[in-house]
Design a protein around this motif. Structure first.
Motif, short mmCIF file in Angstrom:
data_model
loop_
_atom_site.label_atom_id
_atom_site.label_comp_id
_atom_site.label_asym_id
_atom_site.label_seq_id
_atom_site.Cartn_x
_atom_site.Cartn_y
_atom_site.Cartn_z
N ARG A 238 -8.49 4.94 -2.41
CA ARG A 238 -6.91 5.16 -2.23
C ARG A 238 -6.27 3.80 -2.89
O ARG A 238 -5.06 3.84 -3.33
CB ARG A 238 -6.45 5.44 -0.91
N ARG B 276 -13.80 5.40 0.47
CA ARG B 276 -12.40 6.23 0.22
C ARG B 276 -11.31 5.33 0.28
O ARG B 276 -10.41 5.71 -0.56
CB ARG B 276 -12.43 7.13 1.43
N GLU C 133 0.47 3.24 5.01
CA GLU C 133 -0.84 3.90 4.71
C GLU C 133 -1.45 2.69 3.76
O GLU C 133 -2.85 2.70 3.97
CB GLU C 133 -0.37 4.76 3.47
C1 1PZ Z 1 5.45 1.66 -6.52
C2 1PZ Z 1 6.07 2.54 -5.79
C3 1PZ Z 1 6.67 3.80 -6.33
C4 1PZ Z 1 7.72 4.47 -5.81
C5 1PZ Z 1 7.33 5.46 -4.86
C6 1PZ Z 1 5.87 6.11 -4.58
C7 1PZ Z 1 5.59 6.24 -3.28
C8 1PZ Z 1 4.15 6.47 -3.01
C9 1PZ Z 1 3.95 7.25 -1.86
C10 1PZ Z 1 2.82 7.71 -1.41
C11 1PZ Z 1 2.68 8.14 0.03
C12 1PZ Z 1 1.42 8.30 0.43
C13 1PZ Z 1 1.25 8.92 1.64
C14 1PZ Z 1 -0.14 9.23 2.22
C15 1PZ Z 1 -0.92 9.65 1.50
C16 1PZ Z 1 -2.54 9.88 2.10
O1 1PZ Z 1 -2.56 11.37 2.18
C17 1PZ Z 1 -3.55 9.45 1.20
C18 1PZ Z 1 -4.78 10.09 1.57
O2 1PZ Z 1 -5.41 9.35 2.57
P1 1PZ Z 1 -6.85 9.61 3.09
O3 1PZ Z 1 -6.95 10.86 3.29
O4 1PZ Z 1 -7.75 9.18 2.08
O5 1PZ Z 1 -6.95 8.50 4.49
N1 1PZ Z 1 -3.41 7.97 1.19
C19 1PZ Z 1 -3.21 7.34 0.08
O6 1PZ Z 1 -3.17 7.89 -0.97
C20 1PZ Z 1 -2.95 5.94 0.01
C21 1PZ Z 1 -1.30 5.81 -0.40
C22 1PZ Z 1 -1.60 4.54 -1.25
C23 1PZ Z 1 -0.32 4.53 -2.25
C24 1PZ Z 1 0.99 3.64 -1.71
C25 1PZ Z 1 1.72 3.05 -2.76
C26 1PZ Z 1 1.19 2.02 -3.42
C27 1PZ Z 1 2.02 0.93 -3.68
C28 1PZ Z 1 3.42 0.84 -3.81
C29 1PZ Z 1 3.93 -0.64 -3.76
C30 1PZ Z 1 5.14 -0.81 -4.15
#
Ligand code: 1PZ
Length: 223
Positions: free
Chosen positions: A121, A117, A78
């Motif tokens: 995110r 968007r 993602e």
């Molecule tokens: C730092 C690590 C902490 C530990 C665990 C946390 C894990 C977070 C998991 C996030 C899962 C995201 C799943 C997908 C979400 C989508 O619904 C949304 C909306 O997308 P759209 O509809 O706009 O296309 N996507 C997001 O919110 C993007 C996710 C980014 C965040 C990811 C984690 C960031 C970095 C971790 C690095 C170690």
């Protein structure tokens, strides 16, 4: 010296890259180097952050994922896809503000897959890491799962669907231990603390800068 011989760890690179971004968003605003060209007078005088530079820094963060284990592969995909789409856009669009201006003109700021968007995110991803580091350092929280759960609940959960939230909370049980994470990152408690603090400090002004790109255009942040 030993310090010099030590290889740069993933965490060092991330801290360093965000310190550079923080420098960009802070310094320009202060010393009168704002854009004062005629015709731009009604625009807010904000420093400009180059999209490519921003994406390069954001890409470094994804190395942290590999230290979290397989369950977060989906989160990685993602995040990487969204940074990738912004990086692709950077071939034609120079700055973060132009990304938003183009979507404002198109009425596509919140449209799924739009650059504005995706930027929103990615910003939430950066904030999630900041919150995770804060939890990680607070009272030497011994459990990565607890730290990550609190961070996710604060930063991302309010914006995710029930399905995504449920999957993420289930995935938390598979996170490595605190010590295992440090080992995966090639850090000690002490070395990690320094770098996490550097990232926390540097990411805040960057995150705030991104938020203001939206709010200064009367775009709310409740999505
Ligand atoms: C730092 C690590 C902490 C530990 C665990 C946390 C894990 C977070 C998991 C996030 C899962 C995201 C799943 C997908 C979400 C989508 O619904 C949304 C909306 O997308 P759209 O509809 O706009 O296309 N996507 C997001 O919110 C993007 C996710 C980014 C965040 C990811 C984690 C960031 C970095 C971790 C690095 C170690």
């Amino acid at each position: 010296t030993t310090a010099k011989a030590k290889a740069k760890t993933p965490l060092s690179s991330v801290a360093e890259a965000f310190e550079e971004l923080a420098e960009c968003v802070k310094s320009q605003g202060k010393n009168g180097s704002q854009n004062t060209t005629e015709g731009n007078n009604n625009k807010q005088h904000k420093p400009e952050l180059e999209l490519e530079t921003f994406c390069d820094a954001c890409s470094l963060v994804s190395v942290l994922f590999s230290s979290l284990g397989l369950a977060f592969k989906f989160a990685e995909c993602e995040y990487v896809a969204k940074v990738g789409s912004l990086l692709e856009a950077s071939k034609k669009v120079n700055t973060l503000q132009t990304i938003i201006d183009l979507d404002v003109a198109n009425g596509s700021v919140r449209t799924a897959g739009s650059h504005s968007r995706n930027l929103r995110r990615v910003r939430q991803g950066l904030d999630l890491i900041r919150a995770l580091f804060e939890q990680f350092l607070a009272n030497d929280e011994p459990s990565l799962k607890n730290a990550a759960t609190v961070a996710y609940s604060q930063v991302c959960a309010p914006f995710h669907t029930w399905t995504v939230r449920t999957a993420v909370y289930a995935g938390m049980y598979t996170l490595p231990s605190r010590d295992q994470l440090l080992q995966n990152l090639d850090e000690t408690d002490k070395s990690a603390e320094k770098k996490m603090r550097r990232y926390i400090k540097a990411s805040l002004p960057v995150i705030q800068y991104i938020d203001e790109l939206y709010t200064s255009r009367n775009i709310s942040l409740d999505w």
